[in-house]
Design a protein around this motif. Structure first.
Motif: not given
Length: 481
Positions: A341, A346, A349, A363, A371, A383, A385-386, A389
């Motif tokens: 992260l 990130l 988070l 994950l 999320l 959200r 971007k997560v 990734k």
């Protein structure tokens, strides 16, 4: 590959530090001596060992051209040596006779900085051998020091865990406690990061400590706008305090040594561990890279210094990298998820993921719904971007089971049209053609000139890949639209 090419066992006590110039390797020890070796064959110089300290020697370093070697000791002295003959040029006595734990030359070798057990910092003029500036930290001994590549500031680390940044007038630019129980070492990458904006340069610094971690810092500085230092990520591969860290000359590798007796090699693109070396039998106290060559040294309480070579197919050359297989994301710990992260910006988070015990397996299973509902991440952009990734991780995970010889060294993806280049390596045709179009007439793997730009289809490798694919239905499913 990393190859052990030499072991030096001349010291009679713990090795505390090692340093390279373009011609020599210097080592120092609790046995009160400094030893010098030729870089060409690692034979000890005729006038070595250097005997001038009356107590343990904690640190040694070379001037930029290698003509002067500095060493510092519990005896309160920093000695400057002529490396051509081993004679003393000067003995710099600490004003209060406090034990000196660290010394570093400025990049232009005009000054040498010494840090002492009483928390004092002295900047010595190398021409006059006089203290020209001094300062001190509030608490703890100074045990670490590193100059920024341009010499405009330097960093000190203390046994209380503080990093302090000083400008060339000894003004404090930054101070923060960053390692519980104490800092042990810090080092700058000599190569600026890509993506600099005009007037601003970005460089990376690593610090390590008694908390068993290595922390990566992003530093920007520009005249006259000032200085900024931000936390980037934490590397937590070691199982015990980390005593030393050093960047390679090209900034693409970081080496660390620890109380867990291991040496770890990280590549700085993704901060993944390339190798763990276990040849030392006691604490690894020091590590250093040679300038302009893929050699590094590690020293230990086992009284030995190991010299290692990073072979070309293990090192970055251009955009290609040959790696050991990475740890599967499914096996990531919660701490490794936190590092991931932070690596991708990130950091906000990290605490949320820790509270919900998100490890690697969890994950990969996260969705838009989880999320929002479970982790309560309200920001739509965050959200998105997560999720992007995580999708990249899923694709990378699909590649982990692929035999390494099936992956293109440039793209690290499964080859569809493998071709053989003049260097003898196989590449994805399109990737190698693009490499050549960009006027790169050197091998992505060896960095040596290509004798010809002709690419020959590797039909036998293509057949092997196709046979392997027929046995991998799960891989095919993941690649389906």
């Amino acid at each position: 590959m990393v190859k052990l090419i030499c072991t030096l066992g001349d010291h009679r006590d713990d090795v505390n530090c090692c340093a390279f110039s373009s011609s020599y390797l210097a080592t120092c020890s609790l046995d009160k001596t400094v030893r010098l070796y030729h870089l060409s064959d690692f034979n000890e110089l005729p006038y070595s060992p250097l005997k001038g300290h009356t107590y343990a020697v904690h640190c040694c370093c070379f001037s930029s051209l290698g003509h002067i070697l500095a060493s510092c000791s519990t005896d309160g002295n920093t000695i400057l040596w002529n490396t051509e003959n081993g004679l003393k040029l000067a003995v710099l006595e600490h004003p209060c006779r406090s034990p000196v734990r660290i010394c570093r030359f400025s990049p232009d070798s005009t000054y040498v900085v010494s840090g002492a057990a009483d928390g004092s910092v002295n900047v010595w003029n190398v021409q006059s051998f006089k203290v020209c500036r001094s300062g001190s930290v509030k608490d703890g001994s100074l045990v670490a020091c590193a100059f920024a590549p341009n010499g405009s500031f330097f960093v000190t680390g203390s046994s209380c865990g503080d990093l302090t940044v000083w400008d060339d007038k000894m003004r404090c630019l930054y101070n923060e406690k960053v390692h519980d129980l104490g800092v042990t070492c810090c080092d700058f990458s000599l190569q600026p990061l890509s993506g600099n904006v005009e007037g601003v340069k970005y460089i990376q610094m690593a610090s390590c400590g008694q908390d068993s971690t290595i922390k990566i810092w992003l530093i920007s500085f520009a005249d006259p706008t000032g200085f900024d230092m931000k936390y980037k990520c934490t590397l937590s591969g070691h199982a015990a305090p980390v005593l030393a860290c050093a960047f390679s000359y090209d900034g693409q590798t970081l080496v660390s040594g620890s109380v867990d007796k291991t040496v770890r090699i990280f590549e700085t693109r993704t901060w993944s561990i390339l190798h763990t070396l276990t040849q030392h039998t006691r604490y690894v106290t020091t590590c250093a890279f040679a300038p302009d060559m893929p050699l590094f040294a590690t020293g230990s309480m086992d009284k030995c210094v190991n010299i290692w070579q990073l072979e070309p197919n293990q090192h970055f050359t251009g955009s290609a990298l040959r790696e050991e297989p990475k740890i599967s994301v499914d096996n990531w710990s919660e701490e490794e998820v936190s590092v991931w992260l932070s690596r991708h910006g990130l950091q906000d988070l990290v605490e949320i993921f820790k509270r919900h015990n998100i490890d690697g397996k969890e994950l990969l299973s996260l969705t838009k719904e989880s999320l929002v509902g479970d982790l309560k991440i309200e920001s739509l952009g965050l959200r998105g971007k997560v999720l992007r990734k995580i999708e990249e991780l899923r694709i990378e995970s699909a590649c982990l089971g692929i035999p390494d010889e099936f992956l293109c060294p440039i793209t690290r993806e499964l080859m569809k049209e493998p071709v053989i280049a003049a260097d003898g390596y196989s590449y994805e045709k399109e990737a190698m053609e693009n490499w050549i179009i960009k006027e790169r007439r050197t091998s992505p793997m060896t960095n040596l000139p290509l004798q010809t730009l002709i690419l020959t289809p590797n039909r036998s490798l293509k057949m092997a890949i196709n046979r392997w694919l027929e046995t991998q239905p799960k891989y095919n499913e993941k690649q389906s639209p």
